[in-house]
Scaffold this active site. Structure first.
Site, PDB file in Angstrom:
ATOM      1  CG  LEU A  17      46.230 -14.512  63.156  1.00 17.57           C
ATOM      2  CD1 LEU A  17      45.925 -15.988  62.916  1.00 17.57           C
ATOM      3  CD2 LEU A  17      45.507 -13.656  62.131  1.00 17.57           C
ATOM      4  CG  ASP A  18      42.612  -9.286  66.251  1.00 18.32           C
ATOM      5  OD1 ASP A  18      43.670  -8.753  66.606  1.00 18.32           O
ATOM      6  OD2 ASP A  18      41.785  -8.742  65.494  1.00 18.32           O
ATOM      7  N   PRO A  19      42.783 -12.572  69.295  1.00 11.95           N
ATOM      8  CG  PRO A  19      42.689 -11.886  71.530  1.00 11.95           C
ATOM      9  CD  PRO A  19      42.800 -11.349  70.132  1.00 11.95           C
ATOM     10  CB  ALA A  21      41.713 -13.715  64.246  1.00 10.24           C
TER      11      ALA A  21
END
Length: 306
Positions: A17-19, A21
């Site tokens: 996941l994005d940082p 997210a």
């Protein structure tokens, strides 16, 4: 599996996941690591917070603002919906973000972005990709389950970062003012004699700028998040904020969709928060929250999918 006589349990995950997210992250334990791929077949679903009017280097709240544009001609959620739904549903093409794990010429894009060579980062050619969006919804609300997962509050995040950067700049200036003046470099007069005696003159090695990851101002427990309305089970927003619910295939970047939606609306946009609500058969409502990561809860979760 054993390592130096001690039993070792294999653990793997199915997709990062994005940082900033949150949401569903599928973990495989033991034999489950070999079954991760089969577990992850199917679509992914996301809920994203979007803000019109600015674009950042990372296409999310963590990056530096690089573009600003007026958004006041966008007068309603309906006008966004009428443009977005037909344009961004089905098989579409998108350019992934510069801050992503895609490889270009053997390097991951985020390595190029953080590598310190601004010219290389500005001129890297990111290939366009074919992705599929099964469904996209434009709304102005977030459900309670999504909010509880932890949606970054973009406005509060920017304000907090601005205050921290200002405080850091003041502290750095005060430290520099209090520091003693640097000692002057004195050349040794006997260099020639030393070299004659067989001693090699040492060369100072310059520090190569290898680039470092930008320091994060927050961790998952301190990052500002959207709070649920105490009177309802949802929280609503007004423009320039709105939300996206996206069901898509693998390899789709929601940040890129948000960026392109901004362009379609004759402005710019940034994704300020993201929650993955579904990955394959796994739903956010059934996810095991981090505070419940103990042997009993993990075993209970594993038995549900056997």
């Amino acid at each position: 599996m054993r390592k130096r006589g001690k039993p070792v349990m294999k653990v793997g995950h199915g997709g990062t996941l994005d940082p900033l997210a949150s949401g569903v992250l599928v973990l495989g334990i033991g034999k489950g690591t070999s079954k991760l791929q089969s577990y992850l077949e199917g679509d992914k679903q996301y809920t994203a917070m979007v803000e019109l009017g600015y674009e950042t280097t990372t296409l999310d709240a963590e990056g530096e603002i690089v573009k600003t544009m007026d958004w006041n001609h966008v007068t309603s959620i309906d006008s966004i919906r009428e443009t977005v739904v037909p344009k961004f549903t089905g098989k579409i093409q998108q350019v992934p973000p510069l801050y992503s794990a895609i490889r270009v010429d053997g390097k991951r894009l985020y390595e190029i972005a953080r590598g310190g060579d601004e010219k290389e980062a500005q001129h890297v050619e990111i290939p366009m990709r074919d992705v599929e969006v099964y469904k996209v919804e434009v709304e102005n609300t977030l459900s309670e389950s999504v909010i509880q997962s932890g949606v970054v509050d973009g406005k509060k995040y920017k304000e907090a970062v601005k205050e921290m950067e200002a405080a850091a700049a003041v502290a750095a200036a005060e430290k520099a003012a209090a520091a003693p003046p640097p000692a002057e470099d004195v050349e040794e007069s006997n260099d020639e004699a030393n070299n004659t005696a067989g001693k090699k003159k040492k060369k100072r090695r310059g520090n190569k700028n290898k680039g470092t990851k930008k320091k994060s101002f927050f961790d998952e427990s301190t990052v500002p998040t959207v709070q649920c309305d105490s009177t309802t089970d949802t929280t609503s927003f007004e423009l320039p904020l709105f939300t996206l619910n996206v069901s898509c295939g693998g390899g789709t970047y929601i940040r890129s969709i948000v960026r392109d939606i901004g362009y379609e609306m004759d402005t710019v946009a940034t994704m300020t928060g993201l929650v993955r609500t579904k990955q394959g058969p796994f739903l956010l409502e059934d996810a095991l929250r981090k505070e419940d990561w103990n042997a009993d809860k993990i075993y209970e979760a594993m038995t549900k999918i056997e």
